[in-house]
Scaffold this motif. Structure first.
Motif, mmCIF file in Angstrom:
data_model
loop_
_atom_site.group_PDB
_atom_site.id
_atom_site.type_symbol
_atom_site.label_atom_id
_atom_site.label_comp_id
_atom_site.label_asym_id
_atom_site.label_seq_id
_atom_site.Cartn_x
_atom_site.Cartn_y
_atom_site.Cartn_z
ATOM 1 N N ARG A 215 0.819 -1.037 0.104
ATOM 2 C CA ARG A 215 0.041 -0.091 0.004
ATOM 3 C C ARG A 215 1.195 1.253 -0.072
ATOM 4 N N ASP A 216 0.102 2.516 -0.581
ATOM 5 C CA ASP A 216 0.998 3.795 -0.401
ATOM 6 C C ASP A 216 1.420 4.060 0.793
ATOM 7 N N ASP A 217 0.839 3.743 1.917
ATOM 8 C CA ASP A 217 1.244 4.059 3.276
ATOM 9 C C ASP A 217 2.033 3.087 3.889
ATOM 10 N N THR A 218 2.678 2.267 3.330
ATOM 11 C CA THR A 218 3.707 0.997 4.003
ATOM 12 C C THR A 218 4.818 1.791 4.453
ATOM 13 N N ASP A 219 5.114 1.624 5.567
ATOM 14 C CA ASP A 219 6.612 2.260 5.938
ATOM 15 C C ASP A 219 7.647 1.743 4.911
ATOM 16 N N GLN A 220 8.683 2.423 4.771
ATOM 17 C CA GLN A 220 9.668 2.290 3.677
ATOM 18 C C GLN A 220 10.711 0.994 4.046
ATOM 19 N N GLU A 221 10.976 0.935 5.240
ATOM 20 C CA GLU A 221 11.586 -0.193 5.933
ATOM 21 C C GLU A 221 10.878 -1.653 5.708
ATOM 22 N N GLU A 222 9.466 -1.758 5.712
ATOM 23 C CA GLU A 222 8.682 -2.890 5.378
ATOM 24 C C GLU A 222 8.960 -3.194 3.588
ATOM 25 N N VAL A 223 8.883 -2.111 3.002
ATOM 26 C CA VAL A 223 9.006 -2.186 1.635
ATOM 27 C C VAL A 223 10.343 -2.799 1.292
ATOM 28 N N ALA A 224 11.225 -2.221 1.802
ATOM 29 C CA ALA A 224 12.809 -2.628 1.683
ATOM 30 C C ALA A 224 12.929 -4.001 2.097
ATOM 31 N N ARG A 225 12.309 -4.532 3.111
ATOM 32 C CA ARG A 225 12.398 -6.089 3.598
ATOM 33 C C ARG A 225 11.666 -6.838 2.622
ATOM 34 N N LEU A 235 8.671 -2.854 -6.980
ATOM 35 C CA LEU A 235 7.395 -3.503 -6.562
ATOM 36 C C LEU A 235 6.499 -2.468 -6.570
ATOM 37 N N PRO A 236 5.362 -3.012 -6.845
ATOM 38 C CA PRO A 236 4.113 -2.091 -7.572
ATOM 39 C C PRO A 236 3.581 -1.388 -5.919
ATOM 40 N N VAL A 237 3.006 -0.363 -6.044
ATOM 41 C CA VAL A 237 2.252 0.350 -4.955
ATOM 42 C C VAL A 237 1.050 0.572 -5.295
ATOM 43 N N VAL A 238 -0.110 0.423 -4.276
ATOM 44 C CA VAL A 238 -1.287 0.545 -4.886
ATOM 45 C C VAL A 238 -1.994 1.519 -3.614
ATOM 46 N N ASP A 239 -3.103 2.163 -4.029
ATOM 47 C CA ASP A 239 -3.957 2.910 -2.968
ATOM 48 C C ASP A 239 -4.968 1.964 -2.194
ATOM 49 N N GLU A 240 -5.581 2.544 -1.403
ATOM 50 C CA GLU A 240 -6.552 1.704 -0.555
ATOM 51 C C GLU A 240 -7.420 0.901 -1.394
#
Length: 454
Positions: A215-225, A235-240
């Motif tokens: 999701r677009d509000d996911t923390d960047q550290e979680e994205v990196a993980r 990695l694709p990013v989606v809204d709600e």
């Protein structure tokens, strides 16, 4: 293969800059890659950085600029000639452009940021303004909307025609996302899938519908993980509503990993400013970053003197006890630092979780007992050599207990912070040392009072 700039190339650039010879500077820069310039950026005098960004090609200038700190970006955008600012803004990717606008707004003023936005074409400005609405540490804050998306109803041959038209403006074209008419993410396919497929085949027939996304509000550290776990380069990013809004690429994740690691290292060292760049920081900035924690630590450390006063009679009766205070409290602090570092790292890599606290406690009790026994035996030899045999039991038992306690405290405090939804890295090494100093003194002098009947 990438190679560092040679001493001769660097010397040629520095000499040209010192002579203020634009032709020589430009010639020297043509021999260097942006990465080589960045590698030695901190060695360049501040007054020489401006002409470098002015004389580099627009693409190379944007590449160098995008890797600079926010504060320096803001300063340079204010100092560079307007024509060069416009060229750099046009060359930057949308996510880097949004970061630069944010930097100017934070470091200078909203008016200065607005002035930069007015230089962009309406479409780019709208996209940048949308990106700047996200928090910097969210997926939306590090994503770029420059991706390739195709309809699930398109045929392969149509996709290739589409790629020829859109690919020049995309961040990457090797991973292609599939959306429906309302931009909902439906699947993913690769350039390889398209190449080997029949031109008449529909995208819906060859796409993979099981898409890993954030999701677009996911923390960047979680994205990196997630990108590390799945070995993704994008990695694709989606809204709600699960509409595709952007992608995060591996180069942005590398920056995130470096940023998060820097932040954790600073916190473990009780340095307050995670964005501190040493080479660009003055005396006052370094003082400000360190003084707050040091004030907290000296206030908590002053408890030590109160403890010593409370055990004054014990120390007067056996003054030799004071000889071993430094080694006991120092060993306790080092032990606690070791265990807290191990647990903070294990939490960060998801090697352990909060539900493992019982297993961690049992393990650290066992490790603490073995460490305490080993170190107590070594210190006992020192006590004997000092001719203080009457303190042998006191010092040995105290050190064993101090090490055991420090090891458990160092392991449990990060878990407690995680339970409170705080960053475990807040358990800094100096703070652990202060806590173990206080508890170590209490243990040592209490054991002495008990065993020596003081």
């Amino acid at each position: 293969m990438y190679e560092s700039a040679t001493p001769a190339e660097l010397e040629a650039l520095k000499n040209a800059l010192a002579e203020s010879d634009a032709f020589k500077v430009k010639a020297a820069l043509e021999e260097l890659y942006p990465a080589q310039i960045l590698e030695h950026w901190s060695e360049l005098a501040p007054e020489h950085r401006l002409p470098i960004l002015t004389l580099l090609s627009p693409a190379d200038a944007a590449e160098v600029f995008s890797h600079l700190s926010e504060a320096e970006q803001a300063e340079l955008l204010e100092a560079l000639p307007p024509w060069r600012v416009k060229e750099i803004l046009e060359e930057l990717s949308l996510d880097d452009l949004a970061d630069a606008i944010n930097a100017v707004e934070e470091e200078k003023s909203p008016e200065a940021a607005e002035a930069l936005l007015r230089q962009l074409d309406p479409k780019t400005r709208a996209e940048v303004e949308e990106l700047t609405e996200y928090e910097e540490d969210q997926a939306g804050g590090i994503m770029t909307p420059e991706y390739i998306a195709v309809r699930d109803t398109m045929r392969v041959e149509e996709v290739f025609r589409f790629l020829r038209r859109e690919a020049p403006d995309a961040e990457q074209i090797y991973v292609i996302y599939v959306v429906d008419g309302e931009e909902h993410l439906k699947g993913v396919l690769t350039l390889r899938d398209l190449i080997v497929a029949d031109p008449k085949t529909k995208v819906s027939e060859i796409m993979n519908p099981d898409v890993i996304y954030v999701r677009d509000d996911t923390d960047q550290e979680e994205v990196a993980r997630i990108m590390a776990d799945y070995n993704f380069t994008v990695l694709p990013v989606v809204d709600e509503e699960k509409k595709l809004v952007g992608i995060v690429t591996i180069d942005d994740v590398v920056d995130v990993i470096e940023e998060e690691a820097t932040e954790d290292i600073y916190r473990l060292g009780a340095v307050e400013s995670p964005e501190l760049v040493y080479s660009q920081s003055g005396v006052l900035a370094l003082w400000s970053a360190r003084i707050r924690w040091l004030i907290i630590l000296i206030l908590t450390g002053s408890i030590t003197s109160s403890i010593l006063q409370g055990f004054e009679s014990v120390l007067e009766a056996a003054t030799a006890l004071a000889f071993y205070v430094p080694v006991l409290v120092g060993t306790g602090g080092n032990t606690g630092n070791q265990s807290s570092t191990l647990i903070v790292r294990a939490l960060a890599t998801r090697d352990v979780g909060l539900s493992d606290w019982v297993r961690i406690l049992r393990k650290e009790v066992g490790v603490g007992m073995l460490l305490g026994l080993t170190l107590a035996l070594l210190l006992a030899l020192k006590v004997l050599l000092d001719g203080q045999a009457h303190l042998l039991l006191v010092v040995g038992v105290s050190l064993g207990l101090v090490v055991l306690l420090a090891n458990v405290v160092g392991a449990m405090l990060p878990l407690l912070l995680r339970r409170l939804r705080l960053d475990p890295a807040l358990i800094s090494n100096p703070l652990i040392a202060t806590i173990t100093d206080v508890t170590g003194l209490i243990v040592y002098l209490s054991v002495a009072r008990l065993l020596l009947n003081l």
